[in-house]
Design a protein around this motif. Sequence first.
Motif, PDB file in Angstrom:
ATOM      1  N   MET A 232      -7.809   9.583  -0.631  1.00  0.00           N
ATOM      2  CA  MET A 232      -8.293   9.690   0.745  1.00  0.00           C
ATOM      3  C   MET A 232      -7.546   8.732   1.657  1.00  0.00           C
ATOM      4  O   MET A 232      -7.074   9.109   2.743  1.00  0.00           O
ATOM      5  N   LEU A 233      -7.406   7.488   1.233  1.00  0.00           N
ATOM      6  CA  LEU A 233      -6.713   6.489   2.050  1.00  0.00           C
ATOM      7  C   LEU A 233      -5.230   6.814   2.198  1.00  0.00           C
ATOM      8  O   LEU A 233      -4.647   6.654   3.277  1.00  0.00           O
ATOM      9  N   GLN A 234      -4.606   7.298   1.131  1.00  0.00           N
ATOM     10  CA  GLN A 234      -3.192   7.647   1.213  1.00  0.00           C
ATOM     11  C   GLN A 234      -2.959   8.836   2.141  1.00  0.00           C
ATOM     12  O   GLN A 234      -1.947   8.900   2.832  1.00  0.00           O
ATOM     13  N   ALA A 235      -3.909   9.743   2.166  1.00  0.00           N
ATOM     14  CA  ALA A 235      -3.792  10.892   3.069  1.00  0.00           C
ATOM     15  C   ALA A 235      -3.840  10.454   4.530  1.00  0.00           C
ATOM     16  O   ALA A 235      -3.236  11.096   5.399  1.00  0.00           O
ATOM     17  N   ARG A 236      -4.532   9.346   4.800  1.00  0.00           N
ATOM     18  CA  ARG A 236      -4.589   8.816   6.164  1.00  0.00           C
ATOM     19  C   ARG A 236      -3.227   8.239   6.577  1.00  0.00           C
ATOM     20  O   ARG A 236      -2.868   8.277   7.749  1.00  0.00           O
ATOM     21  N   GLY A 237      -2.513   7.651   5.617  1.00  0.00           N
ATOM     22  CA  GLY A 237      -1.194   7.083   5.899  1.00  0.00           C
ATOM     23  C   GLY A 237      -1.199   5.842   6.758  1.00  0.00           C
ATOM     24  O   GLY A 237      -0.208   5.545   7.428  1.00  0.00           O
ATOM     25  N   ARG A 238      -2.292   5.053   6.700  1.00  0.00           N
ATOM     26  CA  ARG A 238      -2.379   3.856   7.535  1.00  0.00           C
ATOM     27  C   ARG A 238      -1.828   2.642   6.791  1.00  0.00           C
ATOM     28  O   ARG A 238      -2.143   2.426   5.626  1.00  0.00           O
ATOM     29  N   GLU A 239      -1.026   1.860   7.500  1.00  0.00           N
ATOM     30  CA  GLU A 239      -0.417   0.679   6.882  1.00  0.00           C
ATOM     31  C   GLU A 239      -1.454  -0.291   6.359  1.00  0.00           C
ATOM     32  O   GLU A 239      -1.292  -0.888   5.289  1.00  0.00           O
ATOM     33  N   GLN A 240      -2.564  -0.478   7.098  1.00  0.00           N
ATOM     34  CA  GLN A 240      -3.559  -1.478   6.712  1.00  0.00           C
ATOM     35  C   GLN A 240      -4.319  -1.102   5.437  1.00  0.00           C
ATOM     36  O   GLN A 240      -5.040  -1.930   4.879  1.00  0.00           O
TER      37      GLN A 240
END
Length: 267
Positions: free
Chosen positions: A206-214
């Motif tokens: 889920m987080l990787q799909a967002r692609g956010r650096e943080q």
Amino acid sequence: VMTANDEDLAESPEAAQAVEALRVRGLIEEQRVGPLPVDVRFELVHSLLNLEDALSAEVARRSAGNPAFAIELVGEWAKRDYLRAGEGGYPLRHGAADALPNHIHARWSARMDRLQARRGEPVRLALEVAAVMGEIHVERLDWVEACAFAELELPPRIDELLQEEAVIERRAGGFVFVHAMLRECLEIDAERAHRAARWRRACAAMLQARGREQDRARVAVLRMRAGEPEQAIEPVREAVEAHLRAGRPDEAAGLMELWEDALRSVG
């Protein structure tokens, strides 16, 4: 003086109705007592239990503002001879486990069994996903999407349902568990049922799909804890480089051990 906590009332409609009847008839004066404020938890734990500073901070965090749980947790450590004398207070003995004591875990786990009997298994599984996310404040959108990645179907109005059951407190944008030990219990149960790795993989995806650096450091931790060190290498490398570019060498240094562990695990 009569005491009743929200968790017990949520599990006993008869008791809740009895308390409400007394309130409606004006026979009781109600005084709600919430968790201790964050800024006094450490001082109370340190002064009452004489633990070293680092352990006092850990107990304050885990007891979540409930002095009785702090005393119970440290009492169990003392009973097992896990504490030793130190100059700045009692630390844990080297090698002593700081896991949730069995009787405390059993109490919370039994409560989750009763919740599952009333509300169904998907509710408990969704709570496990929230527990393994590794955040004190669970962002609702993150949680819902992680459950989708885990192929869990959330029941309608699950936020209201969980608040009615007194297992979460809703906050802006999400919720917190009513007690840190409940989160620990859910994570332990997920581990023992061999579900935790699946939930962590879903959260990481889920987080990787967002692609956010943080989120890269969180992704790396989740991948490592899911038993996927090869999938942790790139996210942690990117997180280290991002901290260095932003002039945050201390944060970068804090991730180096994770990076080294990932590389070592894949040989």
